[in-house]
Design an enzyme around this catalytic site. Sequence first.
Site, PDB file in Angstrom:
ATOM      1  N   GLY A  51     -19.774 -21.962   0.568  1.00 30.95           N
ATOM      2  CA  GLY A  51     -20.985 -21.169   0.395  1.00 30.95           C
ATOM      3  C   GLY A  51     -21.130 -20.073   1.437  1.00 30.95           C
ATOM      4  O   GLY A  51     -20.155 -19.434   1.824  1.00 30.95           O
ATOM      5  N   ASP A  72     -10.488  -6.470  -9.380  1.00 30.56           N
ATOM      6  CA  ASP A  72     -11.556  -6.386  -8.373  1.00 30.56           C
ATOM      7  C   ASP A  72     -12.948  -6.252  -8.976  1.00 30.56           C
ATOM      8  O   ASP A  72     -13.927  -6.722  -8.397  1.00 30.56           O
ATOM      9  CB  ASP A  72     -11.342  -5.150  -7.493  1.00 30.56           C
ATOM     10  N   GLY A  97     -15.410 -10.794  -2.064  1.00 31.90           N
ATOM     11  CA  GLY A  97     -16.254 -10.475  -0.901  1.00 31.90           C
ATOM     12  C   GLY A  97     -17.111  -9.250  -1.173  1.00 31.90           C
ATOM     13  O   GLY A  97     -18.282  -9.189  -0.767  1.00 31.90           O
ATOM     14  N   ASP A  98     -16.548  -8.273  -1.863  1.00 32.44           N
ATOM     15  CA  ASP A  98     -17.314  -7.065  -2.195  1.00 32.44           C
ATOM     16  C   ASP A  98     -18.414  -7.392  -3.213  1.00 32.44           C
ATOM     17  O   ASP A  98     -19.529  -6.859  -3.127  1.00 32.44           O
ATOM     18  CB  ASP A  98     -16.380  -5.999  -2.775  1.00 32.44           C
ATOM     19  N   ASN A 120     -23.595 -15.337  -3.691  1.00 31.49           N
ATOM     20  CA  ASN A 120     -22.564 -16.323  -4.052  1.00 31.49           C
ATOM     21  C   ASN A 120     -22.218 -16.232  -5.542  1.00 31.49           C
ATOM     22  O   ASN A 120     -21.053 -16.328  -5.938  1.00 31.49           O
ATOM     23  CB  ASN A 120     -23.064 -17.754  -3.772  1.00 31.49           C
ATOM     24  N   TYR A 163       0.842  -1.206   0.000  1.00 30.90           N
ATOM     25  CA  TYR A 163       0.000   0.000   0.000  1.00 30.90           C
ATOM     26  C   TYR A 163       0.871   1.248   0.000  1.00 30.90           C
ATOM     27  O   TYR A 163       1.841   1.310   0.765  1.00 30.90           O
ATOM     28  CB  TYR A 163      -0.828   0.085   1.287  1.00 30.90           C
ATOM     29  N   LYS A 177     -19.445 -15.500   5.236  1.00 32.80           N
ATOM     30  CA  LYS A 177     -18.985 -15.916   3.901  1.00 32.80           C
ATOM     31  C   LYS A 177     -18.020 -17.072   4.093  1.00 32.80           C
ATOM     32  O   LYS A 177     -16.991 -16.910   4.757  1.00 32.80           O
ATOM     33  CB  LYS A 177     -18.289 -14.746   3.203  1.00 32.80           C
TER      34      LYS A 177
HETATM   35  O1  KDG Z   1     -11.961  -6.195  -0.907  1.00 36.18           O
HETATM   36  C1  KDG Z   1     -10.990  -5.806  -1.846  1.00 36.18           C
HETATM   37  C2  KDG Z   1     -10.207  -4.704  -1.246  1.00 36.18           C
HETATM   38  O2  KDG Z   1      -9.435  -5.204  -0.210  1.00 36.18           O
HETATM   39  C3  KDG Z   1      -9.274  -4.027  -2.188  1.00 36.18           C
HETATM   40  O3  KDG Z   1      -9.996  -3.514  -3.263  1.00 36.18           O
HETATM   41  C4  KDG Z   1      -8.489  -2.918  -1.579  1.00 36.18           C
HETATM   42  O4  KDG Z   1     -10.024  -1.862  -0.113  1.00 36.18           O
HETATM   43  C5  KDG Z   1      -8.968  -2.389  -0.270  1.00 36.18           C
HETATM   44  C6  KDG Z   1      -8.105  -2.547   0.871  1.00 36.18           C
HETATM   45  O5  KDG Z   1      -7.997  -1.602   1.590  1.00 36.18           O
HETATM   46  O6  KDG Z   1      -7.541  -3.604   1.061  1.00 36.18           O
END
Ligand code: KDG
Length: 335
Positions: A240, A310, A273-274, A298, A104, A235
């Site tokens: 599932g 993503d 997950g999003d 799902n 990051y 999740k």
């Molecule tokens: O859920 C996916 C996210 O983790 C990625 O898009 C980046 O939001 C993010 C993060 O801070 O990890």
Amino acid sequence: MSTVVTLGECLASFVAVERGPMAEVASWARTVAGSEANVAVGLARLGVDVAFIGRVGADGLGEAVRRRLRGEGVDVAHLGMDTGAATGVMFRELRDLGPAEVVYWRRGSAGSRLSSEDVAAAADRFEGVRWLHVSGVTPALSSSAAGAVDAAIALARSVGASVSLDLNVRRRLWTDQEAAAVLAGIASRCEVVLGTLDEVALVAGIIDAVSPDGVDPEVAADAMLALGPRSVVVKLGTAGALARITPQPAGTTSTFRAAALAGVPLIDPVGAGDAFTSGFIAATLEGLAPVDVLRTANACGASVVATFGDVAGLPNRVELDRLLAASSGSEDTLR
Ligand code: KDG
């Protein structure tokens, strides 16, 4: 008018084009990332009016983020350009064995400077809104971003909107102990909490480490329900998803399960997950039965797992209906 509002940091994301360790990667594809922005794109593709509140830097990467979200149909009127900080950036590799490395560059970024004033300035977006979605990433960014989440929840509750929290514990941003304390407080003010089993167990206080083995998802969900939400969704990846739901205004809590889609190729799981959350919110707003809500969620998650990046795999309505029809009856057996 927006049906759903969400807020957070949207990043410029550089994803390795070739698989393998980051130290060897020479080519990157620039995409957008950020949990809540991914959810917003997922909802927009499913035809839900959605507004995103946030900040990007006054730079080319921020412009790329704005163009992408706007092009997807997300309302970006309150995605501000901050002249005092840069757009946050992340790099991630694609690794076949072991956890993928993520780097990051987001400390002090424009997105991390989101504040309760930004939410107050976007108060018009909360008029008539039905749902606010927040995630555990944003309160980990800075105290002002945590304040923005609190302000948004207060505003949403004041207009009778439902509030969902995806726990999204990001261990690069804070410790488990910090995350658990803050996210338990937020969960107590939400109707719906979503998370993986380790996240739900951690925040509900039934484990204090990343070792969900042996934790029963229903037990974890019930510990989370005790904090205040009406629904908890766990999740479970290839197993599932499970929901524990207490009907309003009161009643017996019931369990609902949906199996994962069978035979999903694992191309790039980040963002799944999003995608799950966007399918969950869209199907809930449509009034589908709980098991159909989980099946929809799902399917959206699987669609992203099977695609690079993503947001590329987030389905539109036609793709989702096709996927659900094709997978009907062929889901993996529930474990
Ligand atoms: O859920 C996916 C996210 O983790 C990625 O898009 C980046 O939001 C993010 C993060 O801070 O990890």
